[in-house]
Design an enzyme around this catalytic site. Structure first.
Site, PDB file in Angstrom:
ATOM      1  N   CYS A 208      54.673  40.633  38.488  1.00 21.62           N
ATOM      2  CA  CYS A 208      53.281  41.042  38.747  1.00 21.62           C
ATOM      3  C   CYS A 208      52.596  39.905  39.486  1.00 21.62           C
ATOM      4  O   CYS A 208      51.669  39.273  38.979  1.00 21.62           O
ATOM      5  CB  CYS A 208      52.560  41.365  37.441  1.00 21.62           C
ATOM      6  SG  CYS A 208      53.401  42.583  36.404  1.00 21.62           S
ATOM      7  N   ALA A 209      53.052  39.642  40.705  1.00 20.58           N
ATOM      8  CA  ALA A 209      52.688  38.416  41.414  1.00 20.58           C
ATOM      9  C   ALA A 209      51.247  38.398  41.900  1.00 20.58           C
ATOM     10  O   ALA A 209      50.662  37.321  42.062  1.00 20.58           O
ATOM     11  CB  ALA A 209      53.635  38.203  42.603  1.00 20.58           C
ATOM     12  N   GLY A 212      49.691  35.633  44.210  1.00 20.71           N
ATOM     13  CA  GLY A 212      50.733  34.618  44.243  1.00 20.71           C
ATOM     14  C   GLY A 212      50.409  33.251  43.687  1.00 20.71           C
ATOM     15  O   GLY A 212      51.165  32.308  43.928  1.00 20.71           O
ATOM     16  N   ASP A 232      54.685  43.250  43.534  1.00 21.81           N
ATOM     17  CA  ASP A 232      53.452  43.832  43.033  1.00 21.81           C
ATOM     18  C   ASP A 232      53.326  45.247  43.595  1.00 21.81           C
ATOM     19  O   ASP A 232      53.990  45.583  44.588  1.00 21.81           O
ATOM     20  CB  ASP A 232      52.235  42.993  43.433  1.00 21.81           C
ATOM     21  CG  ASP A 232      51.083  43.128  42.443  1.00 21.81           C
ATOM     22  OD1 ASP A 232      50.988  42.298  41.522  1.00 21.81           O
ATOM     23  OD2 ASP A 232      50.302  44.081  42.568  1.00 21.81           O
ATOM     24  N   ASP A 280      53.364  38.488  34.296  1.00 27.02           N
ATOM     25  CA  ASP A 280      51.947  38.166  34.101  1.00 27.02           C
ATOM     26  C   ASP A 280      51.217  39.496  34.168  1.00 27.02           C
ATOM     27  O   ASP A 280      50.722  39.909  35.212  1.00 27.02           O
ATOM     28  CB  ASP A 280      51.481  37.204  35.196  1.00 27.02           C
ATOM     29  CG  ASP A 280      50.134  36.579  34.906  1.00 27.02           C
ATOM     30  OD1 ASP A 280      49.459  37.058  33.961  1.00 27.02           O
ATOM     31  OD2 ASP A 280      49.736  35.637  35.593  1.00 27.02           O
ATOM     32  N   CYS A 333      46.229  37.309  30.126  1.00 32.57           N
ATOM     33  CA  CYS A 333      45.003  36.514  29.989  1.00 32.57           C
ATOM     34  C   CYS A 333      44.037  37.269  29.089  1.00 32.57           C
ATOM     35  O   CYS A 333      42.878  37.498  29.429  1.00 32.57           O
ATOM     36  CB  CYS A 333      44.389  36.183  31.348  1.00 32.57           C
ATOM     37  SG  CYS A 333      44.133  37.607  32.438  1.00 32.57           S
TER      38      CYS A 333
END
Length: 392
Positions: A208-209, A212, A232, A280, A333
């Site tokens: 899930c870049a 970047g 992505d 991520d 996050c």
């Protein structure tokens, strides 16, 4: 601009931000930039003052306010100087009247506060203004050199390549940024990225870049040796990686745009071939409210449900890519239990060939099968991270 005119501008911006939160429109920082792009008469001090008012009002209102005026009135109730700007002048807001509706103060909507408190997090700790952190790009520089060359730079406390600059610094104007020596990245993001322990010569997937930021950190950790696949489903975000990689001197990065729902098909050539996969994952972003405080207004219980389902989906895509003996690192996050420890517990219960490994990070606390960073503990954005190992 006069002080009343600044207050009126903040009210107009808050109206636009509130509407965007209801309708899924642009983020607050985008709306602020658009507003001033058409108002060239506003000087830099005016723009800064209005922005400060806008974000102070956003941080002070827990529930989504009905209007920008309601949000500003709530703030003015505790600031006599601000209250005085409601003077009815030509470019200022109308005078305050008895009984006007104020925004409900608080750190988050009630339902979301309850979820955070159930996860042992005080919502009030999540909305203070965040620091401006950057990562030194080890492909081009070391931290000591950058600290000596960049005015007012200080080393971050925990991230080994991190530096901190005064909030409001124009990073784009720094030669170290233009030359690719530094990249904006919160210290917490730098810390959780260490969990993959990517090594030179490995084959790594950043699933899930996005634009970047973590991909570039991985390229530096790998010393530009090996293969790093950045994926992505968002074409616009992924397209921003190439110029960033060129500036950073990261030459091992390949990008791959994935079709939602057909990701596994597009990644079939990587099945059981990756030494490590970084996930991520899309999440509620509760750990990033220091930077995007209006994001808490955009969340609904249904949206959190959709995000947790997406996280499960992404983990199912990631697992087959890891070679026997390889590692999968899961990051969100978010500080909601259901997006972090609960998500990993469910994955491990359904995948007996996988085990969680203990994490040794510069800062963090154990949480379920992983670790958690919080603003209160580490002075960073909030994250949950887990490192899983596939059986040989």
């Amino acid at each position: 601009m006069t002080p009343p005119a600044r207050t009126q501008a903040a009210i107009e911006l808050l109206d636009a931000i509130i509407a965007a939160a209801r309708e899924g429109g642009a983020a607050a920082d985008t709306l602020v930039a658009r507003y001033f792009a058409t108002r060239r008469y506003a000087g830099s001090k005016d723009r800064r003052a209005v922005r400060e008012l806008v974000y102070a009002a956003i941080r002070s209102a827990g529930e989504l306010p009905g209007t920008g005026r309601a949000a500003m009135l709530s703030l003015a109730d505790h600031d006599p100087a601000l209250a005085a700007t409601f003077d009815g002048s030509a470019h200022g807001p109308a005078p305050m009247s008895d009984g006007e509706i104020r925004a409900e103060p608080g750190a988050a909507p009630a339902w979301l506060s309850a979820l955070l408190q159930a996860s042992d997090v005080d919502p009030a700790t999540l909305i203070a203004r965040g620091s401006l952190d950057l990562r030194v790009n080890r492909l081009k520089a070391d931290r000591e050199t950058v600290l000596a060359d960049v005015p007012d730079a200080q080393p971050t406390r925990y991230a080994p390549d991190g530096i901190r600059l005064p909030t409001g610094t124009n990073v784009d104007a720094l030669s170290a940024y233009r030359d690719g020596l530094i990249e904006v990245q919160d210290e917490g993001s730098q810390i959780v990225g260490l969990a993959l322990d990517a090594q030179p010569g490995e084959r790594i997937v950043d699933l899930c870049a996005g634009a970047g930021g973590t991909t570039l950190a991985l390229a530096a950790a790998m010393s530009n040796k090996g293969v790093l696949l950045a994926c992505d489903t968002d074409r616009a975000r992924l397209s921003r990686l190439a110029p960033r990689a060129e500036r950073a001197g990261a030459t091992i990065i390949e990008t791959r745009l994935l079709n939602p729902g057909r990701e596994a098909e597009a990644l079939a050539d990587w099945n059981a071939a990756a030494d490590g996969v970084l996930v991520d994952a899309p999440c509620s972003g509760t750990g990033t409210w220091r930077r995007n405080p209006e994001a808490r207004w955009r969340l609904t219980p249904a949206r959190v449900d959709r995000l947790t389902e997406t996280q499960r989906h992404v983990l199912e895509i990631a697992a087959p890519l890891v070679r026997p003996g390889g590692a999968l690192v899961y990051i969100v996050c978010s500080l909601l239990e259901r997006e972090g420890p609960d998500q990993i517990a469910a994955f491990l219960a359904a995948h007996r060939a996988w085990t969680a490994e203990p994490l040794t990070l510069p800062c963090g606390e154990p949480r379920g099968a992983g670790a958690r960073l919080t603003p209160a503990l580490c002075g960073t954005d909030g994250f949950f991270v887990a490192r899983l190992r596939r059986a040989c």
